[in-house]
Design a protein around this motif. Structure first.
Motif, short mmCIF file in Angstrom:
data_model
loop_
_atom_site.label_atom_id
_atom_site.label_comp_id
_atom_site.label_asym_id
_atom_site.label_seq_id
_atom_site.Cartn_x
_atom_site.Cartn_y
_atom_site.Cartn_z
N PHE A 71 -28.70 -65.58 -46.97
CA PHE A 71 -27.45 -64.86 -46.72
C PHE A 71 -27.54 -63.47 -47.31
O PHE A 71 -28.26 -63.22 -48.28
CB PHE A 71 -26.26 -65.63 -47.35
CG PHE A 71 -25.92 -66.91 -46.63
CD1 PHE A 71 -25.11 -66.88 -45.52
CD2 PHE A 71 -26.41 -68.13 -47.09
CE1 PHE A 71 -24.79 -68.07 -44.86
CE2 PHE A 71 -26.10 -69.30 -46.43
CZ PHE A 71 -25.29 -69.28 -45.32
N PHE A 72 -26.80 -62.49 -46.66
CA PHE A 72 -26.70 -61.12 -47.15
C PHE A 72 -25.49 -60.98 -48.03
O PHE A 72 -24.42 -61.59 -47.77
CB PHE A 72 -26.61 -60.13 -45.98
CG PHE A 72 -27.94 -59.69 -45.46
CD1 PHE A 72 -28.58 -58.61 -46.04
CD2 PHE A 72 -28.56 -60.34 -44.40
CE1 PHE A 72 -29.80 -58.18 -45.55
CE2 PHE A 72 -29.77 -59.92 -43.93
CZ PHE A 72 -30.41 -58.84 -44.50
N LYS A 73 -25.63 -60.16 -49.03
CA LYS A 73 -24.56 -59.82 -49.95
C LYS A 73 -24.48 -58.31 -50.03
O LYS A 73 -25.46 -57.66 -50.39
CB LYS A 73 -24.83 -60.42 -51.33
CG LYS A 73 -23.65 -60.38 -52.27
CD LYS A 73 -23.99 -61.12 -53.56
CE LYS A 73 -22.76 -61.23 -54.47
NZ LYS A 73 -23.07 -61.97 -55.72
N CYS A 74 -23.34 -57.73 -49.63
CA CYS A 74 -23.18 -56.28 -49.58
C CYS A 74 -22.07 -55.87 -50.53
O CYS A 74 -20.94 -56.41 -50.44
CB CYS A 74 -22.86 -55.80 -48.17
SG CYS A 74 -24.19 -56.10 -46.98
N GLY A 115 -16.77 -46.70 -53.63
CA GLY A 115 -17.27 -47.22 -54.88
C GLY A 115 -18.09 -46.18 -55.60
O GLY A 115 -18.39 -45.11 -55.08
N PRO A 116 -18.48 -46.52 -56.84
CA PRO A 116 -19.27 -45.57 -57.62
C PRO A 116 -20.68 -45.39 -57.08
O PRO A 116 -21.34 -44.42 -57.42
CB PRO A 116 -19.29 -46.19 -59.02
CG PRO A 116 -19.11 -47.65 -58.79
CD PRO A 116 -18.22 -47.78 -57.58
N GLU A 117 -21.16 -46.33 -56.29
CA GLU A 117 -22.51 -46.27 -55.76
C GLU A 117 -22.46 -46.13 -54.25
O GLU A 117 -21.41 -46.24 -53.62
CB GLU A 117 -23.30 -47.54 -56.13
CG GLU A 117 -23.45 -47.77 -57.62
CD GLU A 117 -24.20 -49.06 -57.91
OE1 GLU A 117 -25.13 -49.00 -58.71
OE2 GLU A 117 -23.86 -50.09 -57.33
N THR A 138 -29.97 -49.39 -49.74
CA THR A 138 -28.80 -48.53 -49.59
C THR A 138 -28.66 -48.09 -48.14
O THR A 138 -29.65 -47.88 -47.43
CB THR A 138 -28.92 -47.29 -50.48
OG1 THR A 138 -30.08 -46.57 -50.12
CG2 THR A 138 -29.03 -47.69 -51.95
N VAL A 139 -27.45 -47.93 -47.69
CA VAL A 139 -27.12 -47.45 -46.34
C VAL A 139 -26.27 -46.20 -46.48
O VAL A 139 -25.19 -46.25 -47.09
CB VAL A 139 -26.40 -48.53 -45.53
CG1 VAL A 139 -26.07 -48.01 -44.14
CG2 VAL A 139 -27.22 -49.79 -45.44
#
Length: 942
Positions: A71-74, A115-117, A138-139
């Motif tokens: 599974f992906f976690k974003c 967000g901060p990132e 990162t996207v």
């Protein structure tokens, strides 16, 4: 983003709890190695960083084995199971299964995240022993702003100064890469040109060719951005030349002024450079001693009376002596007088009693004795010449002098006994002459063309029109000879012009013997003078010497308004001097003179000359241009391969186009750089019946440089002899390997024709061919039929011309051996002689109005990068640009060179295409042709 359901959480929790409670020993074998079925998931592919371009979503992939679930976690939250695209595959090699999962990330998802990132995603894979996490990917949304943070600024720098152009590209993701353009073309960096990591362009040592329009180009995966154009001008400050010698004093006597001068040409100011500071002329006072005329002193006393009954007295021109250019004394220095008052006797007679008849009688005896001796000398000379010619005509070859037999051949002698030869029918061919030594080298006679040259005044008739035939239409084309005219104020210089037969064919004239019973041939014509003149004014014009490939173009505006010059151009043919003073130099074309000497032009003229160097292979010739000085010495003006600001040379396969600023005498010479260097030779065979033998026929083979001028000399010579061209001229590549050239006759029907002994194969030494003078080389074959045939006789044979250990060329001869009505083969193709001397706008391919607009557009640099350097590049003139930079109008000089290149073809479309390409690259307007445009009347070239 959606949330994972409660059931999914419970399942995952139970799975994690189960994995944590499994003893570690179950996952390992007896030796501590991990079991394939009980290892932690290992990622075969982790998600990569990605950029969203415009509104296109990106795909993130993840692959692991062994894995029960992935599974992906974003951004710390699980991606809903419905957004996963999962596939399961089996490794064919190991049979182990692996799982692959992919999700899409849209631009909207990234923009909604705060967000901060940066927006990030990772993969989580499960197996029986636990979980594994991948790296964070990162996207980001890719972009490139429009405005540069710093544009490059135009600058002016001196020659050899440093050029620094700053550039800070626009903000963008990812960071933009920077490249530099010069005149809209990518800039090639070298040892003196480089771009640093901070995107600044640095040229450590500026050259004239570095002037231009520079642009900074920033680009990334989204777009490209161009900065404002920065115009860089490399200027040259002027420098003084050396002082000239002091002039003569302006007065002949007393106190005066003399001066000397210098010019700001070392170097000349260029591109706005500062002019020289200081005086260009210096003056100084001078004292010239006045001339003192001589004066006679008093007479001396009379000398004593001598045995000759005379006395003398003298005086000196010493009161004063002539000084400083004064005139000497007038009158005698010494006088004599009879000291006896007429009463002195001589031989027992009074001096006044000696009769004048005795003096007259003694003078008559001396006169008649001298006349008798002169008449006797002339008679003896005639007898000796007749016997000499009769004795030498009995041999099988024609010998002019002993020098013809010393060209590198072994000596030979003939026996005096004569035996009958049944093969010789006619008495004009003498019986067989036995040879006491065997020939090991063929015989060749260099000056055989002089044998038949007529010495009477019938040669002074005008030359008729030379009929030439074009390659395309095959139509007859007459070329008229030019009258002998000379420029105004210039004395005729016949030393440089071969206007007579002697100047073209040699100075050893001989009378052609014509037997009784044969009609005397028509008087041979005089060759056309190789000189042309024309009065040219401000509109310019062109001078052309027909059938030589030599032309001179005087640009429009080169001559000042309200001024005209009677210009001339001469092809020098005398042998008195040569431009090849060094041993290894070869004259590649004719020596050309243009003038008058005091010609004053504001721009260079374009001289087009032909050459015979074979340029099919590179780096075999070093071609130079030489000029004759007033001291009759040759000085090197330039090397075609090197850059020069005094003149320009463009070398093509058969021609060389020169841009010259000083009138004078020029010659193109070449220095072979290896034995592979070669010259192009033109081979031609002519034939004519033997006027002294009804059964005879003469073949003459010429080997000349492959230039129209050299071929014209052959045409004039054969016109004098009444010869016919029997085969179209061929070209032979003669290598500089040091081997000789052999000419032989082959396949001659032996039952019908016979040839003089020892002339079947003839040879030219390498030096005769390689270092050829102005005279054409010739071999002659004298043939004779055995009898009078019933039908008109035909001559069929082959002429082989080959270089030892080199190339060979065959000339096929098939012609009637008697006079016929068969038309002559054209010697000059039509493409070599469509040009004529013209003045005004008709001499140019480009109309004057278009010429002025082109110069006005390209002479000054502008923001679009449209300058004369770009024009030169599009016209394929890419070397020695520093010469054009020194001209007042570089574009005008470039167009003059283009006119000279295309003077025969008239290919104006190539120039129109180049201008159209430039205009299309710089603006939406396009040029359709010279003089017409598809735009409104304000277009640049309409």
């Amino acid at each position: 983003m959606g949330r994972i359901s409660i059931g999914c959480y419970l399942s995952c929790g139970i799975l994690v709890l189960f994995a944590s409670q499994v003893p570690a020993t179950l996952a390992r074998g007896s030796r501590g190695e991990p079991l394939q079925s009980g290892t932690l998931p290992r990622f075969l592919q982790e998600p990569d960083d990605a950029y969203i371009i415009k509104s296109n979503p990106i795909k993130l992939r993840c692959r692991a084995q062994p894995a029960l679930q992935i599974f992906f976690k974003c951004n710390g939250e699980w991606v809903h199971q419905s957004q996963h695209l999962a596939q399961e595959h089996t490794d064919l090699g190991t049979g182990v299964k692996f799982r692959e999962v992919m999700i899409n990330v849209s631009r909207q998802q990234v923009e909604d995240f705060h967000g901060p990132e940066d927006y990030w995603c990772l993969c989580v894979a499960w197996s029986h022993l636990g979980t594994s996490k991948s790296r964070k990917a990162t996207v980001r949304i890719a972009y490139l702003r429009k405005n540069f943070e710093q544009d490059p600024q135009g600058t002016e720098v001196p020659l050899k100064g440093m050029i620094v152009l700053h550039c800070r590209p626009p903000e963008g993701v990812p960071l933009a890469e920077v490249a530099w353009l010069k005149n809209d073309e990518p800039l090639n960096t070298d040892a003196k040109v480089g771009a640093r990591a901070d995107h600044n362009l640095i040229i450590s040592e500026a050259r004239l060719s570095d002037s231009g329009n520079y642009t900074c180009l920033a680009s990334n995966i989204v777009a490209k951005r161009r900065s404002a154009t920065a115009a860089v001008v490399v200027y040259v400050n002027g420098g003084w030349s050396l002082w000239t010698d002091w002039s003569l004093c302006n007065v002949r006597c007393g106190r005066g002024v003399q001066k000397r001068s210098r010019t700001c040409t070392n170097p000349a100011p260029l591109n706005g450079g500062a002019f020289c500071e200081g005086m260009s002329v210096q003056k100084s006072t001078c004292n010239t001693l006045c001339p003192v005329d001589g004066g006679w002193g008093p007479w001396s006393l009379w000398s004593a009376c001598g045995v000759d009954c005379g006395r003398q007295r003298s005086r000196d021109c010493a009161e004063p002596e002539p000084r400083h250019g004064g005139r000497p004394c007038d009158g005698p220095v010494l006088v004599a007088d009879n000291c006896t008052g007429g009463l002195c006797t001589q031989n027992r007679k009074l001096l006044h009693d000696i009769k004048p008849q005795e003096v007259e009688s003694s003078s008559d005896v001396v006169l008649y004795s001298g006349l008798s001796a002169g008449v006797l000398t002339v008679v003896v000379l005639i007898v000796v010449v007749t016997l000499y010619r009769r004795n030498h005509s009995e041999y099988g070859v024609d010998v002019i002098d002993s020098s013809a037999l010393t060209g590198g051949f072994q000596s030979f002698t003939f026996k005096t006994s004569r035996q009958g030869n049944p093969l010789l029918i006619n008495s004009s061919m003498q019986p067989d002459l036995s040879v006491s030594r065997t020939y090991t080298s063929p015989m060749c006679f260099q000056d055989s063309m002089d044998k038949e040259l007529m010495a009477d005044h019938s040669l002074i008739d005008p030359l008729p029109d030379i009929m030439v035939k074009g390659r395309g239409e095959r139509a007859e084309y007459p070329v008229m000879s030019h009258p002998r005219t000379f420029p105004r104020g210039v004395a005729p210089d016949y030393q440089g012009v071969g206007v007579g037969v002697d100047a073209t064919l040699g100075r050893r004239g001989k009378t052609l013997f014509i037997p009784h019973g044969l009609a005397r041939p028509p008087p041979p014509p005089l060759p056309p003078p190789l000189k042309t003149t024309r009065v040219l004014g401000h509109a310019g014009g062109r001078l052309v010497v027909p059938n030589t490939g030599i032309s001179l173009l005087v640009p429009c505006g080169g001559i000042a308004e309200d001024t005209s010059w009677e210009m001339y151009m001469i092809i020098n043919q005398e042998d008195s001097s040569t431009a090849t003073e060094e041993e290894d130099e070869v004259l590649l074309g004719p020596e050309v003179t243009y003038g008058p000497p005091g010609l004053d032009l504001s721009c260079p003229v374009a001289l087009s000359v032909t050459h015979c160097a074979d340029l099919s292979a590179d780096n075999n010739w070093s071609v130079r241009l030489k000029r004759r000085t007033p001291e009759n010495k040759w000085e090197e003006v330039m090397s075609i391969d090197e850059e020069s600001t005094s003149c320009y040379g463009l070398l093509e396969a058969e021609r060389c186009h020169l841009l010259l600023g000083r009138p004078g005498r020029y010659a193109l010479v070449g220095q072979p750089l290896s034995q592979a260097a070669a010259k192009r030779l033109r081979l031609a065979v002519f034939g004519s019946p033997d006027l002294g033998n009804p059964l005879g026929y003469n073949l003459r083979v010429y080997c000349v440089d492959d230039t129209p001028h050299a071929l014209q000399a052959v045409a004039v010579l054969e016109c004098v002899r009444g010869g016919r061209l029997l085969e179209e001229p061929r070209t032979l590549q003669f290598s500089g390997n040091g081997f000789s050239l052999q000419v032989s006759i082959q396949d001659l029907p032996q039952l019908l024709w016979s040839i003089k002994p020892f002339t079947t194969c003839q040879e030219f030494s390498f030096t005769q061919v390689w270092n050829r003078d102005h005279h054409p080389l010739q071999c002659a074959f004298s043939l004779e039929r055995f009898s009078h045939p019933q039908t008109p006789p035909q001559l069929s044979c082959k002429i082989s011309i080959r270089q030892v250990k080199g190339r060979e060329q065959i000339l096929q001869v098939y012609t009637p051996a008697a006079e016929s009505e068969k038309g002559p083969i054209p010697l000059f193709p039509r493409s070599d002689c469509p040009l004529t001397s013209e003045s005004g706008s008709t001499a140019f391919k480009i109309p004057p109005s278009i010429h002025q607009r082109i110069c006005a557009t390209f002479d000054s640099a502008n923001s679009n990068g449209k300058d004369w350097q770009l024009l030169a590049q599009k016209l394929h003139i890419d070397r020695n640009l520093s010469y054009f930079a020194c001209q007042r109008s570089p574009s005008a000089v470039i167009l003059s060179l283009w006119e000279t290149q295309h003077q025969t073809s008239g290919d104006v479309d190539s120039l129109a295409c180049a201008l159209e390409e430039i205009d299309r690259a710089q603006s939406p307007r396009t040029v359709t042709s010279l003089g017409q445009s598809s735009d409104p009347p304000d277009s640049e070239f309409t």
